[in-house]
Design a protein around this motif. Structure first.
Motif, mmCIF file in Angstrom:
data_model
loop_
_atom_site.group_PDB
_atom_site.id
_atom_site.type_symbol
_atom_site.label_atom_id
_atom_site.label_comp_id
_atom_site.label_asym_id
_atom_site.label_seq_id
_atom_site.Cartn_x
_atom_site.Cartn_y
_atom_site.Cartn_z
ATOM 1 N N UNK A 167 0.822 -1.212 0.000
ATOM 2 C CA UNK A 167 0.000 0.000 0.000
ATOM 3 C C UNK A 167 0.855 1.261 0.000
ATOM 4 N N UNK A 168 1.919 1.273 0.810
ATOM 5 C CA UNK A 168 2.771 2.465 0.925
ATOM 6 C C UNK A 168 3.613 2.697 -0.312
ATOM 7 N N UNK A 169 3.924 1.621 -1.053
ATOM 8 C CA UNK A 169 4.714 1.765 -2.269
ATOM 9 C C UNK A 169 6.157 1.345 -2.149
ATOM 10 N N UNK A 170 6.606 1.038 -0.938
ATOM 11 C CA UNK A 170 7.998 0.629 -0.758
ATOM 12 C C UNK A 170 8.341 0.596 0.712
ATOM 13 N N UNK A 171 9.616 0.395 0.994
ATOM 14 C CA UNK A 171 10.089 0.311 2.360
ATOM 15 C C UNK A 171 10.996 1.462 2.734
ATOM 16 N N UNK A 172 12.132 1.142 3.357
ATOM 17 C CA UNK A 172 13.024 2.162 3.905
ATOM 18 C C UNK A 172 13.560 3.111 2.842
ATOM 19 N N UNK A 173 13.826 2.601 1.640
ATOM 20 C CA UNK A 173 14.388 3.479 0.613
ATOM 21 C C UNK A 173 13.391 4.549 0.199
ATOM 22 N N UNK A 174 12.138 4.164 -0.006
ATOM 23 C CA UNK A 174 11.109 5.150 -0.357
ATOM 24 C C UNK A 174 10.894 6.120 0.795
ATOM 25 N N UNK A 175 10.817 5.592 2.003
ATOM 26 C CA UNK A 175 10.516 6.399 3.174
ATOM 27 C C UNK A 175 11.626 7.379 3.511
ATOM 28 N N UNK A 176 12.877 6.935 3.437
ATOM 29 C CA UNK A 176 13.993 7.724 3.926
ATOM 30 C C UNK A 176 14.973 8.135 2.829
ATOM 31 N N UNK A 177 15.109 7.291 1.803
ATOM 32 C CA UNK A 177 16.003 7.639 0.703
ATOM 33 C C UNK A 177 15.531 8.861 -0.066
ATOM 34 N N UNK A 178 14.233 9.139 -0.026
ATOM 35 C CA UNK A 178 13.752 10.344 -0.710
ATOM 36 C C UNK A 178 14.432 11.587 -0.147
ATOM 37 N N UNK A 210 6.926 -6.628 7.533
ATOM 38 C CA UNK A 210 6.840 -5.998 6.224
ATOM 39 C C UNK A 210 7.458 -6.879 5.151
ATOM 40 N N UNK A 211 6.960 -6.727 3.942
ATOM 41 C CA UNK A 211 7.597 -7.338 2.777
ATOM 42 C C UNK A 211 8.510 -6.343 2.075
ATOM 43 N N UNK A 212 8.529 -5.126 2.563
ATOM 44 C CA UNK A 212 9.403 -4.108 1.991
ATOM 45 C C UNK A 212 10.806 -4.203 2.562
ATOM 46 N N UNK A 213 11.746 -3.551 1.911
ATOM 47 C CA UNK A 213 13.124 -3.561 2.380
ATOM 48 C C UNK A 213 13.245 -2.728 3.658
ATOM 49 N N UNK A 214 13.947 -3.244 4.653
ATOM 50 C CA UNK A 214 14.226 -2.459 5.850
ATOM 51 C C UNK A 214 15.653 -1.904 5.828
ATOM 52 N N UNK A 215 16.395 -2.247 4.782
ATOM 53 C CA UNK A 215 17.773 -1.795 4.619
ATOM 54 C C UNK A 215 18.045 -1.605 3.134
ATOM 55 N N UNK A 216 18.673 -0.499 2.769
ATOM 56 C CA UNK A 216 18.958 -0.262 1.349
ATOM 57 C C UNK A 216 20.164 0.652 1.195
#
Length: 346
Positions: A167-178, A210-216
């Motif tokens: 639903x969110x569209x991604x994990x740590x990279x989307x959330x914090x890499x932006x 989560x199925x999203x990445x927690x590390x990137x």
């Protein structure tokens, strides 16, 4: 006085409401939440007398609202932008602008066709540490900027919606890499595009959540030949990590936005220490005035001043769209295991 309507009632909404206290020519006049009690709790805390709404359309129709600030989960940004733009309001949207480049392009189309003012609320490039480092780089203090390494890390998000990667569209990279991707664009120049990326991501610690990445980790190659490395993590204990390292032909600069002059060992907990604190006793590192230390107050002042003058701000939905396009390429690289071109639409 610019009347601000805040759409959202979570952690970032409180941060934005706090930041607005530092803007002399803006006033929080309305807040939205699906739970009206939460909207009223927010206004009671930050702007007694402001109206609470449980209908976005009603908030945007309020004649006292000039500028709408969207502080919602990623999947709700497009709908909120449509409502604000249809009402002819100026609109700010929290990061990331969208879940994908395609969705961000639609958000951009909506505001362009409506002809409304828009700003991309990317706080990192407004934080005092980053602003000072940028001033020094522009002044030539470290010669030609060659590389940047940035790290944003903590032990995981506040709210459950972040963990739903589908639903969110991604994990740590989307959330914090932006954040760190936009920092790189800010320092290396927006006229110096990121052309190619290589990225790796995995779910190392939070597979049950989560199925999203927690590390990137992502490498960003610029047209001018420079390189940025950005690291994003939801697995790091001990509070926030917000660090940039810049290497130039004549020196280097380091910023650490999460470093603090207040630290100590405590046996009795207090109400609040710092965002993403993992413990409330023992060794603690509270950050004074977080809204100012992280750039939220400075960002709000800039956006309100630009809106009041009818000027284009430093960060717009065009910037948010490009960040999403770059993130798309990073996710493609995670899947392919190879460098991927950044496909910027014409």
């Amino acid at each position: 006085m610019i009347g601000v309507g805040l759409i959202g009632s979570g952690f970032i909404s409180d941060t934005y409401a706090d930041a607005l206290q530092d803007v002399r020519n803006a006033e929080l006049v309305a807040a939205f939440s699906r739970d009206l009690a939460r909207a009223k709790a927010l206004t009671d805390t930050w702007a007694p007398g402001a109206r609470g709404y449980d209908d976005m359309t009603a908030l945007c129709a309020d004649p006292a609202v000039d500028l709408v600030v969207i502080a919602l989960p990623n999947e709700a940004h497009l709908e909120a932008v449509r409502v604000a733009a249809a009402a002819g309001k100026g609109v700010l949207c929290t990061k990331p602008l969208a879940r994908t480049g395609v969705e961000a392009a639609e958000i951009l189309r909506v505001v362009r066709e409506a002809g409304v003012w828009h700003g991309y609320a990317e706080s990192s490039v407004f934080s005092p540490n980053i602003a000072k480092a940028h001033q020094m780089v522009v002044a030539g203090a470290i010669g030609d900027l060659l590389t940047m390494r940035a790290r944003e890390a903590h032990s995981g998000p506040h709210a459950p919606h972040f963990w739903d990667a589908e639903t969110a569209g991604g994990g740590a990279l989307l959330d914090m890499g932006c954040h760190t991707i936009e920092s790189a664009r800010y320092f290396f120049g927006k006229d110096n595009p990121i052309t190619e990326v290589f990225a790796w991501g995995a779910t190392l610690a939070h597979g049950a959540r989560t199925t999203g990445e927690d590390t990137a980790v992502a490498l960003l190659k610029f047209a001018g030949g420079q390189l940025a490395t950005v690291e994003s993590s939801w697995i790091e204990k001990g509070g926030m990590q917000l660090r940039h390292e810049f290497v130039g032909s004549a020196g280097r600069l380091v910023t650490d936005t999460s470093s603090t002059p207040v630290w100590g060992f405590i046996e009795h907990p207090v109400d609040y220490l710092v965002e993403k604190a993992d413990a409330d006793t023992g060794w603690v590192y509270p950050v004074p005035e977080e809204a100012r230390a992280y750039g939220f107050s400075q960002q709000m002042r800039h956006f309100v001043d630009c809106f009041a003058r009818g000027e284009t701000p430093r960060e717009t939905f065009e910037d948010g769209h490009l960040v999403n396009v770059i993130l798309d390429a990073c996710y493609a690289s995670m899947r392919s295991g190879t460098w991927e071109k950044v496909q910027v639409p014409a």
